[in-house]
Design a protein around this motif. Structure first.
Motif, PDB file in Angstrom:
ATOM      1  N   TYR A  94      -3.448  -4.396  18.185  1.00  0.00           N
ATOM      2  CA  TYR A  94      -2.754  -4.967  17.037  1.00  0.00           C
ATOM      3  C   TYR A  94      -3.687  -4.891  15.846  1.00  0.00           C
ATOM      4  CZ  TYR A  94      -0.176  -8.214  14.083  1.00  0.00           C
ATOM      5  OH  TYR A  94       0.532  -8.783  13.058  1.00  0.00           O
ATOM      6  N   THR A  95      -3.192  -4.431  14.727  1.00  0.00           N
ATOM      7  CA  THR A  95      -4.014  -4.347  13.532  1.00  0.00           C
ATOM      8  C   THR A  95      -3.612  -5.439  12.554  1.00  0.00           C
ATOM      9  OG1 THR A  95      -2.479  -2.784  12.553  1.00  0.00           O
ATOM     10  CG2 THR A  95      -4.364  -1.882  13.733  1.00  0.00           C
ATOM     11  N   PHE A  96      -4.609  -5.978  11.880  1.00  0.00           N
ATOM     12  CA  PHE A  96      -4.364  -7.060  10.935  1.00  0.00           C
ATOM     13  C   PHE A  96      -3.838  -6.516   9.613  1.00  0.00           C
ATOM     14  CE2 PHE A  96      -5.684  -9.538  14.093  1.00  0.00           C
ATOM     15  CZ  PHE A  96      -6.751 -10.416  13.952  1.00  0.00           C
ATOM     16  N   SER A  97      -2.986  -5.564   9.661  1.00  0.00           N
ATOM     17  CA  SER A  97      -2.415  -5.022   8.435  1.00  0.00           C
ATOM     18  C   SER A  97      -1.041  -5.596   8.174  1.00  0.00           C
ATOM     19  CB  SER A  97      -2.304  -3.500   8.538  1.00  0.00           C
ATOM     20  OG  SER A  97      -1.463  -3.149   9.618  1.00  0.00           O
ATOM     21  N   SER A  98      -0.597  -6.416   9.081  1.00  0.00           N
ATOM     22  CA  SER A  98       0.731  -7.013   8.936  1.00  0.00           C
ATOM     23  C   SER A  98       0.618  -8.363   8.247  1.00  0.00           C
ATOM     24  CB  SER A  98       1.383  -7.178  10.317  1.00  0.00           C
ATOM     25  OG  SER A  98       1.499  -5.938  10.948  1.00  0.00           O
TER      26      SER A  98
ATOM     27  N   ALA B  77      -0.093 -16.472  17.150  1.00  0.00           N
ATOM     28  CA  ALA B  77       1.097 -15.652  17.060  1.00  0.00           C
ATOM     29  C   ALA B  77       0.908 -14.576  16.007  1.00  0.00           C
ATOM     30  CB  ALA B  77       2.311 -16.514  16.724  1.00  0.00           C
ATOM     31  N   ALA B  78       1.572 -13.453  16.213  1.00  0.00           N
ATOM     32  CA  ALA B  78       1.485 -12.328  15.294  1.00  0.00           C
ATOM     33  C   ALA B  78       2.822 -11.602  15.253  1.00  0.00           C
ATOM     34  CB  ALA B  78       0.377 -11.374  15.738  1.00  0.00           C
ATOM     35  N   GLY B  79       2.918 -10.681  14.308  1.00  0.00           N
ATOM     36  CA  GLY B  79       4.137  -9.888  14.224  1.00  0.00           C
ATOM     37  C   GLY B  79       5.237 -10.549  13.417  1.00  0.00           C
ATOM     38  N   LEU B  80       4.835 -11.353  12.423  1.00  0.00           N
ATOM     39  CA  LEU B  80       5.833 -12.001  11.574  1.00  0.00           C
ATOM     40  C   LEU B  80       6.441 -10.986  10.612  1.00  0.00           C
ATOM     41  CD1 LEU B  80       7.017 -14.805  10.709  1.00  0.00           C
ATOM     42  CD2 LEU B  80       5.248 -14.816   8.947  1.00  0.00           C
TER      43      LEU B  80
END
Length: 123
Positions: free
Chosen positions: A27-31, A96-99
């Motif tokens: 997962y990249t922190f670009s989201s 959590a991620a992917g918002l």
């Protein structure tokens, strides 16, 4: 697939501190926001804090001025520094991620990826 792994939960006395970590793989922190949530027994999961890719942070009123969210992009890790802990902070803490873009950071049901949680107990 994306994995989020929390760590750092423990049992502490009121007034103490803990630092939680959330390591993200694939997962990249670009989201958008990476968020921390918590859920106490018998209660709904609630948003605690969020950090955007630009470093902007947001907090729930109950933890503002006591908790600090931060991220280390090189390590793909998000942290939650919790100070002045209170018994009411006792809960399972999740990252959590992917918002989706435009979604409110506290929207529990909008995040795509969740970790397994780490328990924080304050007595």
């Amino acid at each position: 697939h994306v994995q989020l792994v929390e760590s750092g939960g423990d049992s502490v006395q009121a007034g103490g501190s803990l630092r939680l970590s959330c390591a993200a793989s694939r997962y990249t922190f670009s989201s958008n926001c990476m968020g921390w949530f918590r859920q106490a027994p018998g209660k709904e999961r609630e948003g605690v804090a969020c950090i955007g890719r630009d470093g902007i942070t947001m907090y729930s009123d109950s933890v503002k001025d006591r908790f600090t969210i931060s991220q280390d992009n090189a390590k793909n890790t998000v942290y939650l520094q919790m100070n002045s802990l209170k018994p009411e902070d006792t809960a399972m803490y999740y990252c959590a991620a992917g918002l989706p873009s435009g979604a409110a950071w506290w929207s529990t049901n909008r995040y795509r990826y969740w970790g397994q949680g780490t328990q924080v107990t304050v007595s």
